[in-house]
Each structure stands twice: as C-alpha cells, then as structure tokens.
Design a protein around this motif. Structure first.
Motif, mmCIF file in Angstrom:
data_model
loop_
_atom_site.group_PDB
_atom_site.id
_atom_site.type_symbol
_atom_site.label_atom_id
_atom_site.label_comp_id
_atom_site.label_asym_id
_atom_site.label_seq_id
_atom_site.Cartn_x
_atom_site.Cartn_y
_atom_site.Cartn_z
ATOM 1 N N GLY A 8 -0.359 3.092 -3.532
ATOM 2 C CA GLY A 8 -1.614 3.677 -3.055
ATOM 3 C C GLY A 8 -2.449 4.254 -4.168
ATOM 4 N N ASP A 9 -1.821 4.989 -5.105
ATOM 5 C CA ASP A 9 -2.560 5.570 -6.227
ATOM 6 C C ASP A 9 -3.178 4.483 -7.088
ATOM 7 O OD1 ASP A 9 -2.013 8.137 -5.466
ATOM 8 O OD2 ASP A 9 -0.348 8.433 -6.857
ATOM 9 N N TYR A 10 -2.422 3.407 -7.325
ATOM 10 C CA TYR A 10 -2.940 2.312 -8.145
ATOM 11 C C TYR A 10 -4.141 1.658 -7.476
ATOM 12 C CZ TYR A 10 -3.363 -2.428 -9.945
ATOM 13 O OH TYR A 10 -3.864 -3.596 -10.439
ATOM 14 N N MET A 11 -4.060 1.424 -6.188
ATOM 15 C CA MET A 11 -5.176 0.784 -5.489
ATOM 16 C C MET A 11 -6.413 1.659 -5.512
ATOM 17 S SD MET A 11 -2.954 -0.877 -2.342
ATOM 18 C CE MET A 11 -4.309 -1.696 -1.522
ATOM 19 N N ARG A 12 -6.218 2.979 -5.413
ATOM 20 C CA ARG A 12 -7.377 3.887 -5.521
ATOM 21 C C ARG A 12 -7.986 3.818 -6.917
ATOM 22 N NH1 ARG A 12 -4.238 6.850 -1.846
ATOM 23 N NH2 ARG A 12 -2.989 7.824 -3.486
ATOM 24 N N LEU A 13 -7.138 3.700 -7.936
ATOM 25 C CA LEU A 13 -7.641 3.585 -9.306
ATOM 26 C C LEU A 13 -8.455 2.310 -9.462
ATOM 27 C CD1 LEU A 13 -7.676 4.419 -12.325
ATOM 28 C CD2 LEU A 13 -5.565 3.109 -12.592
ATOM 29 N N VAL A 14 -7.936 1.178 -8.985
ATOM 30 C CA VAL A 14 -8.649 -0.093 -9.101
ATOM 31 C C VAL A 14 -9.974 -0.036 -8.355
ATOM 32 C CG1 VAL A 14 -8.583 -2.547 -8.480
ATOM 33 C CG2 VAL A 14 -6.554 -1.437 -9.456
ATOM 34 N N ARG A 15 -9.952 0.544 -7.169
ATOM 35 C CA ARG A 15 -11.183 0.657 -6.384
ATOM 36 C C ARG A 15 -12.222 1.503 -7.130
ATOM 37 N NH1 ARG A 15 -8.993 2.078 -2.120
ATOM 38 N NH2 ARG A 15 -9.077 0.091 -1.006
ATOM 39 N N THR A 16 -11.783 2.602 -7.715
ATOM 40 C CA THR A 16 -12.706 3.471 -8.456
ATOM 41 C C THR A 16 -13.310 2.747 -9.641
ATOM 42 O OG1 THR A 16 -11.497 5.459 -7.818
ATOM 43 C CG2 THR A 16 -12.873 5.608 -9.780
ATOM 44 N N VAL A 17 -12.478 2.034 -10.412
ATOM 45 C CA VAL A 17 -12.965 1.328 -11.598
ATOM 46 C C VAL A 17 -13.931 0.217 -11.201
ATOM 47 C CG1 VAL A 17 -12.276 -0.115 -13.554
ATOM 48 C CG2 VAL A 17 -10.918 1.887 -12.949
ATOM 49 N N ALA A 24 0.820 -1.212 0.000
ATOM 50 C CA ALA A 24 0.000 0.000 0.000
ATOM 51 C C ALA A 24 0.854 1.262 0.000
ATOM 52 C CB ALA A 24 -0.930 -0.008 1.213
ATOM 53 N N GLU A 25 2.059 1.182 0.588
ATOM 54 C CA GLU A 25 2.929 2.354 0.649
ATOM 55 C C GLU A 25 3.425 2.769 -0.735
ATOM 56 O OE1 GLU A 25 3.282 -0.334 2.508
ATOM 57 O OE2 GLU A 25 2.637 0.425 4.466
ATOM 58 N N THR A 26 3.630 1.784 -1.618
ATOM 59 C CA THR A 26 4.193 2.086 -2.937
ATOM 60 C C THR A 26 3.155 2.096 -4.050
ATOM 61 O OG1 THR A 26 4.714 -0.257 -3.309
ATOM 62 C CG2 THR A 26 6.416 1.107 -2.306
ATOM 63 N N PRO A 49 -13.260 -4.083 -4.312
ATOM 64 C CA PRO A 49 -12.278 -5.149 -4.539
ATOM 65 C C PRO A 49 -11.570 -5.554 -3.251
ATOM 66 C CG PRO A 49 -11.380 -3.058 -5.253
ATOM 67 C CD PRO A 49 -12.815 -2.790 -4.886
ATOM 68 N N ASN A 50 -11.240 -6.816 -3.174
ATOM 69 C CA ASN A 50 -10.447 -7.322 -2.059
ATOM 70 C C ASN A 50 -8.988 -7.373 -2.509
ATOM 71 O OD1 ASN A 50 -9.959 -8.608 0.530
ATOM 72 N ND2 ASN A 50 -9.534 -10.456 -0.677
ATOM 73 N N PHE A 51 -8.137 -6.551 -1.893
ATOM 74 C CA PHE A 51 -6.745 -6.461 -2.320
ATOM 75 C C PHE A 51 -5.878 -7.482 -1.596
ATOM 76 C CE2 PHE A 51 -8.152 -2.131 -3.425
ATOM 77 C CZ PHE A 51 -7.700 -2.077 -4.738
ATOM 78 N N LEU A 52 -4.939 -8.014 -2.342
ATOM 79 C CA LEU A 52 -3.934 -8.900 -1.784
ATOM 80 C C LEU A 52 -2.584 -8.360 -2.245
ATOM 81 C CD1 LEU A 52 -3.398 -11.516 -0.208
ATOM 82 C CD2 LEU A 52 -3.490 -12.746 -2.389
ATOM 83 N N THR A 53 -1.784 -7.863 -1.300
ATOM 84 C CA THR A 53 -0.505 -7.239 -1.657
ATOM 85 C C THR A 53 0.590 -8.285 -1.683
ATOM 86 O OG1 THR A 53 -0.146 -6.634 0.663
ATOM 87 C CG2 THR A 53 -1.162 -4.989 -0.761
ATOM 88 N N LEU A 54 1.057 -8.553 -2.897
ATOM 89 C CA LEU A 54 2.105 -9.555 -3.108
ATOM 90 C C LEU A 54 3.128 -9.008 -4.091
ATOM 91 C CD1 LEU A 54 -0.065 -12.770 -3.628
ATOM 92 C CD2 LEU A 54 1.308 -12.246 -1.618
ATOM 93 N N GLY A 55 4.372 -9.470 -3.990
ATOM 94 C CA GLY A 55 5.386 -9.113 -4.978
ATOM 95 C C GLY A 55 5.891 -7.699 -4.834
ATOM 96 N N ASN A 56 6.942 -7.396 -5.583
ATOM 97 C CA ASN A 56 7.532 -6.054 -5.541
ATOM 98 C C ASN A 56 7.771 -5.484 -6.936
ATOM 99 O OD1 ASN A 56 9.607 -7.650 -6.418
ATOM 100 N ND2 ASN A 56 11.015 -7.190 -4.725
ATOM 101 N N SER A 57 7.145 -6.096 -7.942
ATOM 102 C CA SER A 57 7.279 -5.608 -9.314
ATOM 103 C C SER A 57 6.121 -6.150 -10.128
ATOM 104 C CB SER A 57 8.609 -6.055 -9.934
ATOM 105 O OG SER A 57 8.624 -7.460 -10.111
#
Length: 329
Positions: free
Chosen positions: A203-212, A199-201, A221-229
């Motif tokens: 945040g803007d993307y997650m807001r975009l996905v939530r909006t869409v 979420a720290e890196t 959407p239910n977010f699952l934060t995995l990976g670094n790329s």
C-alpha cells in the motif's frame, strides 16, 4: 551483607593477616577487623581463628571463601558487561526495513557491525513504513529504515534522520523503450500498467507511485498487482506485462529482457530515513550501527547522495578510532 564485606573477608583469607589485608585494600587495620567482625556477626558464624600471633580460616571460613570469590567474580563480570552495554559493545539491536530497498547497503552494514561488535545480538525484520512506526512505538524494533518517515503526530515520539536520496528510475521491457532512444520521461508511460505486489502488502509503495505520477507527469497510474517479490515483478516486466517505478537504488543488477532508465523531469528525488524513538538515553548499540550504516551508504556504487550532515561526517576514520580504543583497553 554488602560486597565490601566480601572483599575485606577475601583479602584477609588470602593474606592470613589483617595488617597485610589492610595494606592491600588501602584502609586501616581496625577498619578491616571491624568489617570482618560485622560479617561474622551477620552470618552468626566464625570465619577465622585468630590470636596475637596468627590468623587462620575455620572450616566454615574455607567453604565461605569459595562462595565469596564466586560472588565477587560475578559482580565484577556484571559491571564489565554493563560497561560494555553502555558503550554499545554488548546488548541487542532490532532493525526494521523494507527488504528490496535496504538490500543495497544493509548486508554490508550488518557484516561490518558484527565485525566490530560481535557481542551484540542483531535481528532484522522486513516491514513497511507504517508497521515500522508501530514497532518503534511498542519496542519491537529499535531502528527503522524507511522512506515515508513519521507524520506530524508521530514525530513527537520519533525522530527521522535523512539517510540518502537518489533518482527515480523505471524498469520496462527492452522493446518498450530501447536504450538507444535515450532517457524517457514518466509521461511516456502514462498508458502502461504499473506493476505492484498486492495492495495489502504494498500500500505504501502504491501511494508513492501515485504521488510521483501525479506530481511529475499529471496522470493517475493504472496498477496491475502481480507477483510476490521484486524478482517476480521484474520477470513480468520482461514479459511486457507492465512497467515498474522505483528509486534507482532498487534496480542495481541487470535483469534479462529489462531496461532501467533514470527519469527526466522528476521534481523530487527519492529519500530514505533512519527512524528511532526519542529517549533520554538512546541505546548505544543503535548509535554505533547508525555510524556504520552511514559508512555503508557512502561505499555504494549506485549514485546516491548522503543528505544528513551528521551522517555524512561519519567516515571510516571513526571506525578506525573505535578499533584503536578497543585495542588500548
């Protein structure tokens, strides 16, 4: 002492004649004599031995001539470099962008920009939209490439020019939605985990996905934060850990075990902007790069639309015209 004094002195020293120097400078002989006299008076040194028949440099004058020539050459070079900077052919260009989103067109634009403007020092920094806005305000970067654009308060100091738009796509495991089933809707994935970076890196993307998701399919959407790329997230998609939503321009290359689907029923398309500070005299290096990046977007194989009339009119003909003007100079 002014450069004019040095030019007059060098002209006389090279011609060893006030009359010939005056002709070379297109001024009167008394004017040349007065400028040299003023220079000698200011220095308190005698630069010439002269009588009615001849003019010759003193030893002091010979030494001074070498320095005067260097000074005039440096001044000429400084003027030439300033003119190159005014034309955007020399200087610096600092760019901010979100790596995966700009990778489709930015490398091509940078390569072509370097071909046309090799004297410009270019730096590219990976940063999200909010960081880009801050970096534009404090001068860390000169051009931002993002998707959110400045808000109302920031728009007083920044401009955002639309660059492109494209459809939203979703990446899912091959078994989750086989290609033969046709094009899915976003609502078909309401029960899936939506993968993201931390979420720290992102945040803007997650807001975009939530909006869409809320706008086009009416679910949270239910977010699952995995990976670094992006690559690591696509690996998790192939493993069936979840799906990845993003603009079509993000998913340009096949990935083993993953299907990419353009979504049906999207109410809006993904948009990207070029952001820069409002300035009385915009940097010419930025203007030149904007033209080239517009051309790189037009060259993309991925279906995108150029959504700025001004940028859409910047074709390769402008680049050819620039190359012709450089050859003429």
């Amino acid at each position: 002492m002014e450069l004019r004094h040095l030019r007059y002195f060098v002209a006389v020293a090279e011609a060893l004649s006030f009359r010939k120097a005056a002709g070379r400078l297109s001024v009167s002989e008394p004017a040349v004599s007065q400028q040299v006299a003023d220079l000698e008076g200011e220095l308190g040194l005698k630069l010439f031995n002269r009588d009615s028949r001849r003019v010759e440099l003193t030893e002091v004058g010979r030494v001074f001539l070498r320095g005067a020539r260097r000074t005039l050459a440096s001044a000429k070079e400084a003027v030439a470099q300033a003119e190159e900077a005014a034309a955007g052919e020399r200087g610096r260009l600092s760019i901010g962008g979100i790596g995966p989103l700009v990778h489709a067109f930015l490398p091509d634009a940078l390569a072509r920009f370097r071909e046309h403007f090799p004297l410009v020092e270019v730096t590219v920094l990976n940063m999200d939209d909010r960081t880009q806005v801050e970096a534009l305000a404090n001068g860390t970067i000169m051009l931002g490439i993002g998707w959110a654009g400045p808000n109302q308060a920031e728009s007083e100091s920044l401009t955002a020019t639309p660059l492109l738009r494209c459809s939203f796509s979703i990446a899912c495991a091959e078994h989750r939605w086989p290609a033969k089933r046709g094009r899915p809707k976003l609502s078909d994935f309401r029960e899936d985990n939506f993968l993201a970076l931390s979420a720290e890196t992102s945040g803007d993307y997650m807001r975009l996905v939530r909006t869409v998701c809320q706008r086009d399919a009416g679910f949270e959407p239910n977010f699952l934060t995995l990976g670094n790329s992006l690559e690591s997230l696509l690996s998790m998609v192939a493993a069936g850990r979840g799906v990845l939503l993003g603009p079509q321009i993000l998913f340009r290359h096949p990935t083993a075990g993953v299907n990419f689907h353009i979504l049906n029923g999207a109410k809006e398309k993904f948009k990207m902007f070029l952001m820069r500070r409002k300035m009385p005299e915009p940097a010419a290096t930025v203007d030149n790069f904007v033209k080239i990046i517009a051309e790189s977007v037009l060259r993309l194989r991925t279906p995108v639309e150029m959504i700025s009339t001004d940028l859409g009119q910047l074709t390769d003909e402008r680049a050819r015209a620039h190359r012709r003007s450089r050859k003429e100079r």
